[in-house]
Design a protein around this motif. Structure first.
Motif, PDB file in Angstrom:
ATOM      1  N   ARG A  48       0.125  -0.811   0.046  1.00 11.16           N
ATOM      2  CA  ARG A  48       0.482  -0.297  -0.186  1.00 11.16           C
ATOM      3  C   ARG A  48       0.323   1.341  -0.014  1.00 11.16           C
ATOM      4  N   GLY A  49       1.871   1.365   0.398  1.00  6.11           N
ATOM      5  CA  GLY A  49       2.928   2.095   0.655  1.00  6.11           C
ATOM      6  C   GLY A  49       3.593   2.683  -0.270  1.00  6.11           C
ATOM      7  N   LEU A  50       3.272   1.831  -1.675  1.00  6.81           N
ATOM      8  CA  LEU A  50       3.856   2.227  -2.720  1.00  6.81           C
ATOM      9  C   LEU A  50       3.367   2.798  -3.657  1.00  6.81           C
ATOM     10  N   VAL A  51       1.476   2.210  -3.821  1.00  7.22           N
ATOM     11  CA  VAL A  51       0.401   3.052  -4.252  1.00  7.22           C
ATOM     12  C   VAL A  51       1.604   5.025  -4.475  1.00  7.22           C
ATOM     13  N   GLY A  52       1.665   4.897  -5.890  1.00  2.00           N
ATOM     14  CA  GLY A  52       1.589   6.510  -6.229  1.00  2.00           C
ATOM     15  C   GLY A  52       3.307   6.608  -6.161  1.00  2.00           C
ATOM     16  N   ASN A  53       3.760   5.281  -5.489  1.00  8.80           N
ATOM     17  CA  ASN A  53       5.990   5.925  -5.294  1.00  8.80           C
ATOM     18  C   ASN A  53       6.346   5.119  -6.613  1.00  8.80           C
ATOM     19  N   LYS A  54       7.295   6.811  -6.926  1.00  8.90           N
ATOM     20  CA  LYS A  54       7.385   6.985  -8.776  1.00  8.90           C
ATOM     21  C   LYS A  54       9.235   7.156  -8.661  1.00  8.90           C
ATOM     22  N   THR A  55       9.690   6.668  -7.368  1.00  2.56           N
ATOM     23  CA  THR A  55      11.011   6.449  -7.581  1.00  2.56           C
ATOM     24  C   THR A  55      11.614   5.272  -7.738  1.00  2.56           C
ATOM     25  N   LEU A  56      11.383   3.882  -6.829  1.00  2.77           N
ATOM     26  CA  LEU A  56      11.788   2.800  -5.747  1.00  2.77           C
ATOM     27  C   LEU A  56      12.148   1.446  -6.826  1.00  2.77           C
ATOM     28  N   LYS A  57      12.971   1.033  -7.511  1.00  2.00           N
ATOM     29  CA  LYS A  57      12.898   0.125  -8.814  1.00  2.00           C
ATOM     30  C   LYS A  57      13.083  -0.819  -7.326  1.00  2.00           C
TER      31      LYS A  57
END
Length: 121
Positions: free
Chosen positions: A28-37
């Motif tokens: 859920r914390g990754l929703v909208g994240n634009k940097t973590l690969k």
């Protein structure tokens, strides 16, 4: 991870004993994240992986939420790896019960491969 200011590209949580509840919160914390690969939840030499299909399904939905067209567009298209060690690790995670995880594995592998081939940023 959801902050616009987040610049984190690699997060290694190997050997942290991640279980379904933690996996779902992290997803859920990754929703909208634009940097973590690269999010490494386990390494091949870990003794026990506690993420079941429920936990992996949470990541699948974050990577490609098909509930609406808008949610599909807003899905995380940045993450390229969820584990360290490649496809060999999947067999290890299943503890020999590959059939139960096969659909989730195929979906996650496809979504991660698409993110890698077509990076958004």
């Amino acid at each position: 991870l959801q902050s616009e200011r987040c610049r984190l590209e690699n997060l290694h949580l190997c050997y942290m004993g991640i279980e379904d509840g933690s996996a779902e919160i992290l997803a859920r914390g990754l929703v909208g994240n634009k940097t973590l690969k690269y999010l490494h939840l386990f390494d091949e030499d870990e003794e026990h992986i506690s993420i079941t299909p429920a936990g992996w399904s949470a990541f699948s939905k974050v990577l490609c939420d098909t509930s609406t067209i808008n949610n599909t567009h807003l899905s995380n298209h940045t993450i390229q790896e969820l584990w360290k060690g490649g496809h060999k690790s999947w067999n290890y995670v299943y503890n020999g019960n590959v059939g139960q995880y096969e659909s989730i594995r195929q979906n996650l592998s496809l979504y991660l491969q698409l993110n890698k081939q077509h990076p958004q940023h």
